[in-house]
Enzyme design. Structure first.
Site, PDB file in Angstrom:
ATOM      1  CE  LYS A 158      -0.941   0.251   4.823  1.00 11.26           C
ATOM      2  NZ  LYS A 158       0.035   1.475   5.168  1.00 11.26           N
ATOM      3  CB  THR A 159       3.849   2.408   1.804  1.00 12.15           C
ATOM      4  OG1 THR A 159       3.485   2.217   2.830  1.00 12.15           O
ATOM      5  CG2 THR A 159       4.809   3.698   1.775  1.00 12.15           C
TER       6      THR A 159
ATOM      7  CG  ASP B 229      -1.301   4.968   5.351  1.00  8.32           C
ATOM      8  OD1 ASP B 229      -2.098   3.900   4.809  1.00  8.32           O
ATOM      9  OD2 ASP B 229       0.010   4.518   5.503  1.00  8.32           O
ATOM     10  CD  GLU B 230      -1.954   1.762   8.511  1.00 10.28           C
ATOM     11  OE1 GLU B 230      -2.878   1.084   8.845  1.00 10.28           O
ATOM     12  OE2 GLU B 230      -0.624   1.088   8.355  1.00 10.28           O
TER      13      GLU B 230
ATOM     14  CD  GLN C 125      -3.566  -5.385   8.198  1.00  6.85           C
ATOM     15  OE1 GLN C 125      -2.405  -5.284   8.910  1.00  6.85           O
ATOM     16  NE2 GLN C 125      -3.576  -5.070   7.003  1.00  6.85           N
TER      17      GLN C 125
ATOM     18  NE  ARG D 268       1.481  -8.353  10.893  1.00  8.03           N
ATOM     19  CZ  ARG D 268       1.394  -7.609  10.004  1.00  8.03           C
ATOM     20  NH1 ARG D 268       2.311  -6.354   9.541  1.00  8.03           N
ATOM     21  NH2 ARG D 268       0.219  -7.445   9.432  1.00  8.03           N
TER      22      ARG D 268
END
Length: 754
Positions: A47-48, A235-236, A266, A633
């Site tokens: 996404k970044t 973002d987030e 998340q 993770r």
């Protein structure tokens, strides 16, 4: 803690897929320019990279960089995004002039520096950090003539923060306060805000709240900001609270060029104000928005992704998206059910050691857990095996503040002349012995060549102490000396008492237990669990120590040996960061990180999911999201462990495997020979002795002795029993307490004081 070895999601350009091309979904995000856009970015979905390429594409398409505002949550993420955009535009400074990429707080601070006089009365305000806020709220509590023992600064600040995040000022809070607790919080809030105003200061929550109110109330400011920032990206977005939601929507209200990136699966920060409905209801607010899911995971192998997807599919509050990986199939995640926490820790260390032998670096391994208290047994196991470890974003167990306080009290039982231990806890919890009184006491002790504890019993009002300080010092000294006297006595804290009894008594009578259980915050819950774990640690130590002894030992001897062992643990050699180390951390702290090998320990009911989520569907779904975050993770290897028995406050209790294990797809998970995973949460079977125990029964407990049953609560998920023993009342799980019915002649020999 050095986290250079940890790899932040999307921060590396090493993935060939990202370097060479974008997926079809990623291309759609980059090319989207006008109107609202919801990007559902699954874990490891790049996404970044997509967000930064989209900013660069907007600029290449003619959008002035100063018209673009990108908001995120950490300075590290903001810096990374800016660097990525600069790289996309060949580091041409003219192409990025005026571009704003910032955290919410820094953006708001910048806005208030320009327009703050309209709502604060000044643009030259101070920003109070956490320490400043704590000092201010302590002063506020004092002004309200409330006791900081009953009204803890941390709890008051948490309540004030929650109010500000909901855009509730102190006047509104006071009007709506309907009970004793709320009315007193309102007084503290009002006094706290007065202190901030007197000092031309704002706290972190004010930066957001005042900006939101300014944009709501001042047409000129709002129109100026809207005109300046024609393109907004957040973002987030699943981590935004109500105030951040209001700010973003006011900025984007007219042009509606509003792109939000996030993943409801998340969202794990509801406890600090995050509102998942912001992202879940984005399509309702912007009915014409484009929705682009980024489901391809570039991090984890297929089995890991599929196993995590099967877990999160049980949540109802989510946006459906296909999560998949095109990397190798890889190994299936492994579930292991062990006998107790010690076998669990040894198994985790053994698996880590095997992978180290296969060439997996230690720095590419992490052990995750729901609560910090679980780290203690894990730390011991890694230390014994000689495997370097480090506790990330946290503190090693025996270095935690509350544990050090308890150890200081225990040290004073052994050595009343230990002035460092005395100084550490003489005013913990707060007793009214302030810094000035302590300095006078130290001077008196030095002049009269006595210990601080002796001096506390010798000083008088004429020595410059207040009546409150004198009374507090006398009570503190007498309590410590009574513990020491009882430790030597054969009638109290007797040779029959355990080391755990001594530790538990000190934790309780020192006030530490009450300190963290009165109006507890999330941090307080952890501190209580750590104190309970200290009791368990003392039980474990006593069992090991007594196995090596031929004769029984008194609690004082046991305490001396225990304190000595702890001191040696604390002095363990520091890890060489160049060699790397296995990382131990909470699941919350792992967000945004990735490792080759991940273990999630303690997958048991009341642990993960946490006991506070057992009867709340929203909290239960957040716990499931937390487990999902932990699983995703892992790049290549994932181990999930639970124990059949776990020690709690010195008592070994049976546990139930987490329901989350039963929700995993068996096709993608290796359960081995585990028989407890049967697609439902296993229930404890009631044993015959416990079913015969009734109200009024006289029973024997292995640790607490003989007692009388005062109350029984029978429930399908497990009955609880309240027993009055000779010196204490205990609430036990009937099925696991191993209580024995006592014969009548035994009762006549020993009758507890009911």
């Amino acid at each position: 803690m050095n986290l250079e070895h940890a790899h932040y999601t999307d921060e590396m350009e090493q993935n060939s897929v990202v370097q060479s091309s974008l997926t079809e979904a990623q291309v759609k995000v980059v090319n989207h320019q006008h109107g609202p856009l919801l990007v559902l970015a699954g874990p490891g979905s790049g996404k970044t990279t997509v967000v930064t390429k989209r900013i660069a594409k907007l600029i290449e398409n003619g959008v002035a960089p100063w018209q673009i505002l990108a908001l995120t949550f950490t300075n590290k993420a903001a810096t990374e995004m800016k660097d990525r955009v600069h790289a996309q535009l060949n580091y041409d400074p003219q192409k990025v002039r005026g571009l704003t990429v910032a955290t919410f707080h820094s953006f708001c601070a910048r806005l208030l520096r320009q327009w703050g006089d309209r709502i604060i009365g000044t643009t030259s305000y101070s920003i109070y950090d956490s320490a400043d806020q704590k000092s201010a709220v302590k002063e506020a509590i004092k002004r309200c003539e409330l006791n900081t023992s009953n009204w803890k600064p941390a709890s008051a600040l948490a309540a004030i923060s929650n109010a500000k995040n909901a855009l509730i000022d102190c006047e509104t809070f006071a009007r709506e306060a309907s009970d004793f607790y709320a009315r007193n919080v309102a007084k503290i809030y009002t006094a706290y805000q007065s202190i901030l105003n007197e000092n031309d200061a704002v706290d972190f929550d004010d930066l957001l709240m005042l900006t939101a109110l300014l944009l709501q109330q001042d047409d000129e400011v709002r129109e100026s900001v809207q005109e300046r920032f024609q393109y907004l990206m957040v973002d987030e977005y699943q981590d935004t609270n109500h105030t951040q939601f209001v700010i973003a929507n006011l900025i984007a209200k007219n042009h509606r060029n509003f792109c939000v990136v996030g993943d409801p699966d998340q969202s794990i920060y509801a406890w600090r104000g995050a509102d998942i409905s912001n992202i879940l209801e984005f399509e309702e607010q912007f009915s014409d928005c484009a929705v682009i899911p980024l489901g391809q995971n570039f991090r984890s192998t297929q089995h890991i992704v599929d196993a995590a997807a099967s877990l999160i599919s049980h949540n109802k509050n989510r946006k459906e998206k296909r999560i998949y990986s095109e990397l190798e199939v890889g190994e299936r995640p492994v579930v292991k059910t062990l006998m107790d926490e010690y076998e669990e820790a040894e198994t985790i260390v053994s698996e880590a050691t095997k992978l180290i032998g296969k060439g997996v670096p230690q720095k590419e391994m992490a052990v995750l857990y729901r609560v910090n208290a679980l780290s203690r047994v894990l730390e011991d196991a890694f230390r014994r095996a000689g495997v370097p470890y480090s506790v990330a974003r946290g503190t090693a167990f025996y270095d935690r503040k509350e544990v050090k306080h308890a150890l200081a009290y225990l040290t004073l039982i052994l050595n009343p002349k230990d002035n460092l231990a005395c100084e550490r806890v003489i005013n913990v919890p707060t007793r009214g012995i302030g810094a000035t009184s302590l300095q006078r006491l130290k001077l008196y002790a030095h002049q009269h060549q006595m210990s601080l504890l002796q001096a506390a019993l010798s000083v008088c009002k004429e020595d410059g102490f207040s009546k409150r300080a004198l009374n507090a010092m006398v009570e503190f000294a007498n309590t410590c000396l009574k513990w020491r006297e009882d430790a030597h006595s054969e009638d109290s804290m007797t040779a029959a008492a355990s080391l755990a009894d001594v530790v538990e008594r000190v934790v309780r009578e020192s006030g530490l237990e009450k300190l963290y259980s009165t109006n507890p915050t999330e941090e307080d819950y952890e501190r209580l669990q750590n104190l309970e774990e200290l009791v368990s640690a003392s039980t474990e130590f006593e069992q090991r120590f007594m196995e090596s002894q031929d004769t029984p030992q008194t609690p004082l001897v046991l305490l001396s040996e225990f304190i000595q062992q702890v001191a040696l643990v604390s002095d363990a050699d520091a890890i060489d960061p160049e060699q790397g180390a296995v990382t131990l951390m909470t699941l919350h702290a792992s967000k945004g990180l990735e490792f080759d090998f991940i273990t999630i320990a303690g997958l048991e009911e009341s642990m993960l999911p946490h006991q506070r989520a057992q009867f709340d569907d929203d909290q239960l779904e957040e716990e499931r999201r937390l487990c999902f975050v932990g699983m995703t993770r892992a790049r290549k290897h994932l181990l999930l462990t639970n124990a059949k028995r776990r020690m709690h406050r010195g008592l070994t209790e049976r546990t139930m495997a987490s329901r989350f294990l039963s929700e995993l797809d068996e096709e993608h998970v290796d359960f081995g020979d585990v028989a407890v995973i049967n697609k439902q949460v296993p229930m404890p079977a009631e044993t015959k002795p416990s079913s015969e125990i009734q109200l009024g029964s006289v029973v024997r407990h292995a640790r607490f002795g003989i007692g009388k049953v005062q109350r029984i609560m029978r429930r399908p998920r497990g009955s609880t029993v309240t027993v009055q023993f000779s010196t204490t009342v205990k609430h036990l799980v009937l099925e696991y307490a191993n209580l024995e019915l006592v014969d009548e002649f035994e009762v006549n020999d020993y009758t507890p004081e009911y």
